[in-house]
Scaffold this active site. Structure first.
Site, PDB file in Angstrom:
ATOM      1  N   LYS A  89      37.380  35.682  51.516  1.00 44.45           N
ATOM      2  CA  LYS A  89      37.964  35.214  50.298  1.00 44.45           C
ATOM      3  C   LYS A  89      38.202  36.640  49.465  1.00 44.45           C
ATOM      4  CE  LYS A  89      39.248  32.675  46.923  1.00 44.45           C
ATOM      5  NZ  LYS A  89      40.360  33.399  47.008  1.00 44.45           N
ATOM      6  N   LYS A 113      31.223  41.909  45.478  1.00 50.01           N
ATOM      7  CA  LYS A 113      31.592  41.140  44.265  1.00 50.01           C
ATOM      8  C   LYS A 113      31.451  39.739  44.549  1.00 50.01           C
ATOM      9  CE  LYS A 113      35.724  42.371  42.812  1.00 50.01           C
ATOM     10  NZ  LYS A 113      37.033  42.343  42.236  1.00 50.01           N
ATOM     11  N   LYS A 125      40.800  41.173  51.932  1.00 49.27           N
ATOM     12  CA  LYS A 125      41.611  41.612  51.028  1.00 49.27           C
ATOM     13  C   LYS A 125      42.955  41.882  51.818  1.00 49.27           C
ATOM     14  CE  LYS A 125      42.117  42.587  46.769  1.00 49.27           C
ATOM     15  NZ  LYS A 125      41.543  41.982  45.429  1.00 49.27           N
ATOM     16  N   GLY A 164      45.849  35.894  44.503  1.00 47.52           N
ATOM     17  CA  GLY A 164      46.504  36.869  43.828  1.00 47.52           C
ATOM     18  C   GLY A 164      45.812  38.173  43.511  1.00 47.52           C
ATOM     19  N   ASP A 165      46.496  39.213  43.480  1.00 50.78           N
ATOM     20  CA  ASP A 165      46.002  40.527  42.942  1.00 50.78           C
ATOM     21  C   ASP A 165      47.145  41.259  42.437  1.00 50.78           C
ATOM     22  OD1 ASP A 165      43.452  42.298  43.360  1.00 50.78           O
ATOM     23  OD2 ASP A 165      45.115  43.767  43.880  1.00 50.78           O
ATOM     24  N   THR A 209      39.807  36.448  34.904  1.00 51.30           N
ATOM     25  CA  THR A 209      39.338  37.700  35.255  1.00 51.30           C
ATOM     26  C   THR A 209      39.046  38.399  33.961  1.00 51.30           C
ATOM     27  OG1 THR A 209      40.440  37.868  37.242  1.00 51.30           O
ATOM     28  CG2 THR A 209      39.589  39.973  36.473  1.00 51.30           C
ATOM     29  N   ASN A 240      47.988  40.566  34.451  1.00 51.23           N
ATOM     30  CA  ASN A 240      47.184  39.160  34.468  1.00 51.23           C
ATOM     31  C   ASN A 240      45.796  39.801  33.758  1.00 51.23           C
ATOM     32  OD1 ASN A 240      45.002  37.755  36.150  1.00 51.23           O
ATOM     33  ND2 ASN A 240      46.571  36.363  35.282  1.00 51.23           N
ATOM     34  N   SER A 376      38.363  31.243  41.258  1.00 55.51           N
ATOM     35  CA  SER A 376      39.096  30.948  42.584  1.00 55.51           C
ATOM     36  C   SER A 376      37.984  30.042  43.551  1.00 55.51           C
ATOM     37  CB  SER A 376      39.384  32.150  43.326  1.00 55.51           C
ATOM     38  OG  SER A 376      40.658  32.820  43.053  1.00 55.51           O
TER      39      SER A 376
END
Ligand code: NDP
Ligand code: 2IT
Length: 445
Positions: A89, A113, A125, A164-165, A209, A240, A376
């Site tokens: 994830k 994390k 990632k 997303g990132d 976030t 964001n 998420s």
């Protein structure tokens, strides 16, 4: 040389071309030897060697055609780091700077994390060196479709769940999701998170976030009996994470006095967040437009960390290595008492040393910005249940998770006799111990 030092030396030789990953590794290994002093048996089990090496790295070609009929080729990546706690994830980043070094750093951080969230998620990632800036919606769509044509082979709701990132928001997730459904001829909602609310997305994921960052900050301030009301807050970035960190900070009675983007920054004692949203979320524009749009405030080119602004709290929410030792010293000189990382590794190791040396409350990203991936995880739960929770319910769960991450840090501080302000070591130890326990239980592979 102790175990952590030995491993760091070995990786420095093996991955000498990955300075950003080595920096993240140093931040983790520089503060976790205590685990291995307590459990010398871990060294024989090769725990660190197995943690540091990603399970698998996928790299692929992404050809796409622009609006003028010209063909371009970008690189696509997915680094599946560790899955002992659940499906891989982590987000996808679309930015010209994306390479294997960036993704090794981000994937490695994501493992710990995600462990801190207490939800069942492994770490990964991915992304591309594609730059969505200045591209039309149709160009972004064609790129996303080509990216997913390859990525779909490696992901799935129980396998690997991207989100997303930087450079990947609701628009990109929508195009990626549409293509996944088409290729697989299925309706697996839980394969991506950050989806639109109308087709399986979770309420409060967009805000999560930034909101979570403030929930963590509040816990940290409360633990030191510091009131948050009226505190002057400097936020870097205006994407964001930054926007919703600023929003929640304001809701909690703090005063946001500046924000930034990749080109410049705004300073405004009456900061108008709706104007920032209009520029960044609707127009995909530059903060340069801010003073004209709202009739007040100042815009300047350069980094907001190179100017003298009085502030109590800094929330770096832009990108990695925004703050070096010099910039940290400037923040301290200008009165900062707390720094909480909305971005991943926005402070370099010299900056962190300055904070710890000067008794600044410092919340590392892997604890402070975990609210995004935690929500998420909540989106995945809702998708599995085929139910949607209300905004308030998701927000309450997010809040509880951030409080629990703070508690885990305090528990590690107690267990290892750490300074009550040392959230760096505490978060690394708490996250890593969970992953190690699962690795040992599941055997060597
Ligand atoms: P966005 O793409 O939405 O926004 C990124 C913001 O950072 C933009 O305002 C961008 O400016 C700005 N920026 C880029 N480079 C710099 C720089 N060198 N100096 C100052 N500002 C800069 O990304 P996100 O908000 O999603 O991500 C921001 C950070 O938070 C990243 O580190 C990401 O990994 C991390 N993060 C994101 C999570 C999420 O859920 N999205 C979860 C946890 C962490 P411009 O508008 O000019 O491009
Ligand atoms: O860095 C991060 O934690 C994210 N970009 C969020 C990842 C996710 O899967 O929601």
């Amino acid at each position: 040389m102790n175990y952590c030092e030995r491993i760091e030396e070995e990786v420095k030789k093996k991955d000498s071309d990955m300075p950003v990953f080595l920096q993240a590794l140093h931040e983790v290994l520089g503060s976790t030897q205590m685990i291995f002093d307590k459990h010398p048996e871990y060294e024989k089990m090769g725990i660190l060697e197995r943690l540091i090496e990603p399970d698998r790295i996928i790299q692929f070609k992404v050809p796409w055609v622009d609006d003028h009929g010209v063909t371009h080729v970008n690189r696509g990546f997915r680094v599946q780091y560790n899955h002992v706690l659940g499906p891989y994830k982590g987000g996808l980043r679309f930015h010209p700077s994306v390479n294997m070094d960036t993704l090794r750093f981000l994937g490695f951080e994501q493992v710990f994390k995600n462990a801190l969230t207490t939800l069942p998620m492994g770490g990964a990632k991915g992304g591309s060196d594609f730059d969505p800036k200045g591209k039309s919606d149709m160009e972004v769509m064609r790129f996303c479709q080509s990216f997913m044509l390859e990525l779909n082979r490696y992901i799935g709701p129980d396998e690997d769940v991207p989100a997303g990132d930087m450079g990947v928001g609701g628009r990109e997730i929508g195009y990626l999701y549409g293509m996944y459904l088409r290729i697989r001829n299925c309706a697996e909602r839980g394969v991506l998170t950050g989806k639109g609310i109308g087709y399986g997305g979770s309420l409060a994921r967009k805000e999560a976030t930034g909101y979570g960052l403030i929930y963590f900050l509040n816990e940290m301030l409360e633990a030191q009996h510091i009131a948050r009301e009226g505190k002057r807050v400097l936020v870097s970035g205006s994407g964001n994470v930054a926007i919703y960190a600023a929003e929640k900070a304001m809701q909690c009675g703090m005063k946001v006095i500046g924000m930034s983007d990749s080109k410049g920054y705004i300073l405004d004692e009456e900061l108008d967040l709706e104007a920032v949203k209009e520029i960044k979320e609707n127009r995909r524009g530059s903060l340069k437009e801010y003073p004209t749009l709202c009739g007040h405030g100042l815009y300047k080119e350069g980094s907001v960390y190179d100017v003298d602004v009085k502030c109590d709290i800094a929330l770096p929410c832009g990108t990695q290595n925004e703050i070096n030792g010099e910039r940290a010293k400037r923040l301290i000189k200008n009165g900062v008492i707390a720094v909480a990382e909305g971005a991943n590794m926005p402070d370099d190791n010299e900056a962190i040393e300055e904070y710890l040396k000067n008794g600044i409350l410092f919340a590392p990203g892997k604890a402070a910005n975990a609210g995004g991936v935690a929500t998420s995880g909540l989106e995945m739960s809702q998708n599995s249940l085929r139910l949607s929770w209300s905004f308030e319910e998701v927000d309450q769960r997010l809040h509880d998770i951030m409080v629990s991450i703070h508690k885990q840090c305090q528990k590690a501080m107690d267990e290892y006799g750490l300074d009550r302000k040392n959230y760096v070591a505490a978060a690394n130890i708490a996250g890593m111990q969970k992953v190690i326990d699962a690795m040992i239980a599941q055997g060597i592979f």
